[in-house]
Design an enzyme around this catalytic site. Structure first.
Site: not given
Ligand code: NAD
Length: 512
Positions: A308, A195, A274, A406
């Site tokens: 990230c 997804k 992550e 963040e």
């Molecule tokens: P997000 O958490 O909003 O969304 C990530 C994914 O989760 C999307 O596909 C979204 O549709 C899905 N999602 C959202 N709510 C959900 C739920 N209730 N159940 C299941 N899936 C759900 O994150 P984002 O805004 O897309 O990405 C940015 C974030 O990702 C930042 O916090 C960044 O630090 C983090 N990130 C971390 C790493 C790492 O390696 N630690 C790498 C890249 C990004």
């Protein structure tokens, strides 16, 4: 800042991108379930971050499509888990070949869809191929275990794939991050329901096509990899709750990780997270100043600051604070903001209008909390895109919101520190613990600070350079589990111990 005039390279990239995007614009982009294109009842609009025009429409997954995909992955698992490691190795290398062959297309599509500058996306597509090659070569040894003999038993362990896995990815560098999760899962023998993020879903379509071509070409079941688009609260939630899905590999925000944990609790999902970060870069006055300056800038203003591991808090020793902040400001003001497909662009538009608003709102928090906006904090370029000026906050303290939350954009907060103990205290005074960077010419200090800082990964006198066999992941609110090397198999595989009784062992008799 003036809007740059179109140049030849940009015009050429726009033309090529348009050719690759044309098929997405023709009709609603489908899910791909068990090798079939499936257009659901619902669809959502996907926007071009450079002008917020509608790029295309995407099928929006519901419980129904997630169930179809999970059942397809469950059926395919019965076959894929027993495909010999050497064959999995060859197939994953084929996927890497095909990614390389389509790298330019992937980069152009990803750059348009996510707003990330093309100069970085070309490399990100190739990193995706590297991830597949690395885990291709690990596939033959994925099930290897240990032999642990005792006087009475020969114990040996094997690793077995856990089952169908749900992979949920974010919008930043989506292609690279998706391969980072999917490649080890396939090498382990798991099947997948992916997804992708709703704000940048297009490169996942290309990845799914490539993988399907390879598996179907080898006569394998069509449900080894499945792609369901949609929103987190519907498609994502349904995936985390589905009983056929045995583990969730998730990359995204920390708060979403909490939601996924509770959603998956009823089916006792294994989770691997992550999550977010507020990574410190600590610059001591004995550091190689010029190299530190370059690295601090690169690690927050490249990739739109939407990475990230970006170093969003610069902790700078008081004796060099004024000099470094002045030099940072001068360089930040020269960063080229522009169309993501322009090879000269260093900073493209942020992913979404809502995200740009959120990033800009931190200028208000900075003012309110008493920090100084050295530069930026406002929109960049004319027009309708999500362009923001690279932003530098100085005279900040670690209690301020700009230092604790963040922001996930091209925004750096610079905080002074007095000595080593003060630097460690400030570095650790956040809820996150993903990465940290240390710049010093003192080897002993480098080790001391590296060992004291609360982070899953520390780079000393270096920016983030990824070596695939090493563990990648965070502590505190930045994650659970590690990717990279064999560490990734801990999510995707189960350990089994087999004890063979030797003749010396007899059960005590009862009931005689
Ligand atoms: P997000 O958490 O909003 O969304 C990530 C994914 O989760 C999307 O596909 C979204 O549709 C899905 N999602 C959202 N709510 C959900 C739920 N209730 N159940 C299941 N899936 C759900 O994150 P984002 O805004 O897309 O990405 C940015 C974030 O990702 C930042 O916090 C960044 O630090 C983090 N990130 C971390 C790493 C790492 O390696 N630690 C790498 C890249 C990004």
């Amino acid at each position: 800042m003036n809007k740059p005039l179109p140049n030849n390279a940009l015009t050429d990239n726009l033309r090529k991108a348009e050719q690759h995007l044309a098929r997405f614009k023709k009709s609603v982009v489908p899910h791909r379930i068990a090798g079939e294109n499936v257009v659901g009842q619902e669809a959502f609009e996907n926007f071009d971050p450079s002008d917020n025009s509608v790029l295309c429409k995407i099928s929006s997954g519901t419980e129904k499509e997630i169930d179809q995909a999970a059942r397809a992955a469950e059926a395919a698992f019965k076959v894929w888990k027993d495909v010999p490691g050497e064959k999995r190795r060859a197939l994953l290398h084929k996927i890497a070949d095909k990614i390389e062959a389509r790298a330019e297309e992937i980069a152009l599509v990803e750059s348009t869809d996510s707003g990330q500058a093309i100069r970085y996306m070309a490399k990100a597509a190739l990193r995706g191929a590297e991830n597949f090659r690395f885990y291709a070569d690990k596939a033959p040894e994925a099930s290897d275990g240990l032999s642990l003999p005792t006087e009475t038993h020969l114990n040996y362990t094997i690793r077995q794939p856990i089952g169908p896995v749900g992979v949920i990815t974010p919008w930043n560098t989506p292609f690279m991050l998706s391969t980072w999760k999917i490649a080890p899962a396939l090498a382990a023998g798991c099947t997948i329901v992916h997804k992708p993020a709703e704000w940048s879903p297009l490169s996942a379509v290309i990845l799914s096509e490539i993988m399907s071509e390879v598996f179907e070409g080898a006569g394998l079941p069509k449900g080894i990899v499945n792609l369901v688009h949609g929103f987190g609260e519907s498609a994502g939630k349904a995936l985390t709750e589905h009983p056929a899905i045995k583990a969730i590999a998730f990359v995204g925000e920390s708060i979403t990780g909490s939601h996924i944990m509770s959603q998956g609790s009823r089916t006792l999902k294994r989770v691997h997270f992550e999550l977010g970060g507020k990574n410190p870069v600590v610059v001591f006055d004995d550091a190689d100043y010029d190299r530190a300056l370059d690295a601090v800038l690169f690690m927050i203003y490249s990739l739109n600051g939407q990475r990230c591991t970006s170093s969003s808090r610069a902790l700078v020793q008081r004796s060099i604070y004024d000099r470094l902040t002045a030099d940072l400001k001068a360089r930040v003001e020269k960063i080229k903001v522009g169309h993501p497909l322009d090879p000269d662009t260093e900073l493209g538009p942020l992913i979404h209008a809502r995200h740009a608003d959120k990033v800009l709102s931190y200028a208000e928090h900075a003012k309110k909390d008493g920090a100084q906006i050295a530069t930026g904090g406002i929109r960049a370029l004319d027009g309708k895109g999500n362009f923001v000026c690279p932003t530098l906050f100085t005279r900040a303290t670690n209690e301020m919101r700009i230092a604790q939350e963040e922001i996930f954009g091209p925004v750096l907060t610079v905080i002074p520190f007095e000595d080593e103990a003060d630097a460690i205290r400030i570095a650790n005074d956040v809820r996150y613990g993903l990465a940290a960077y240390i710049w010093t010419g003192n080897v002993g200090r480098a080790h001391r600070v590296a060992q004291s800082v609360e982070a899953g990964m520390v780079w000393v006198n270096s920016e983030n350079v990824r070596h695939l066999p090493t563990p990648f992941g965070g502590v505190k609110a930045s994650g659970i589990g590690r990717d990279g090397g064999d560490y990734a198999f801990e999510i995707y595989m189960e350990q089994k111990n087999i004890a063979i009784g030797l003749d010396k062992h007899r059960a005590p008799k009862i009931g005689v």
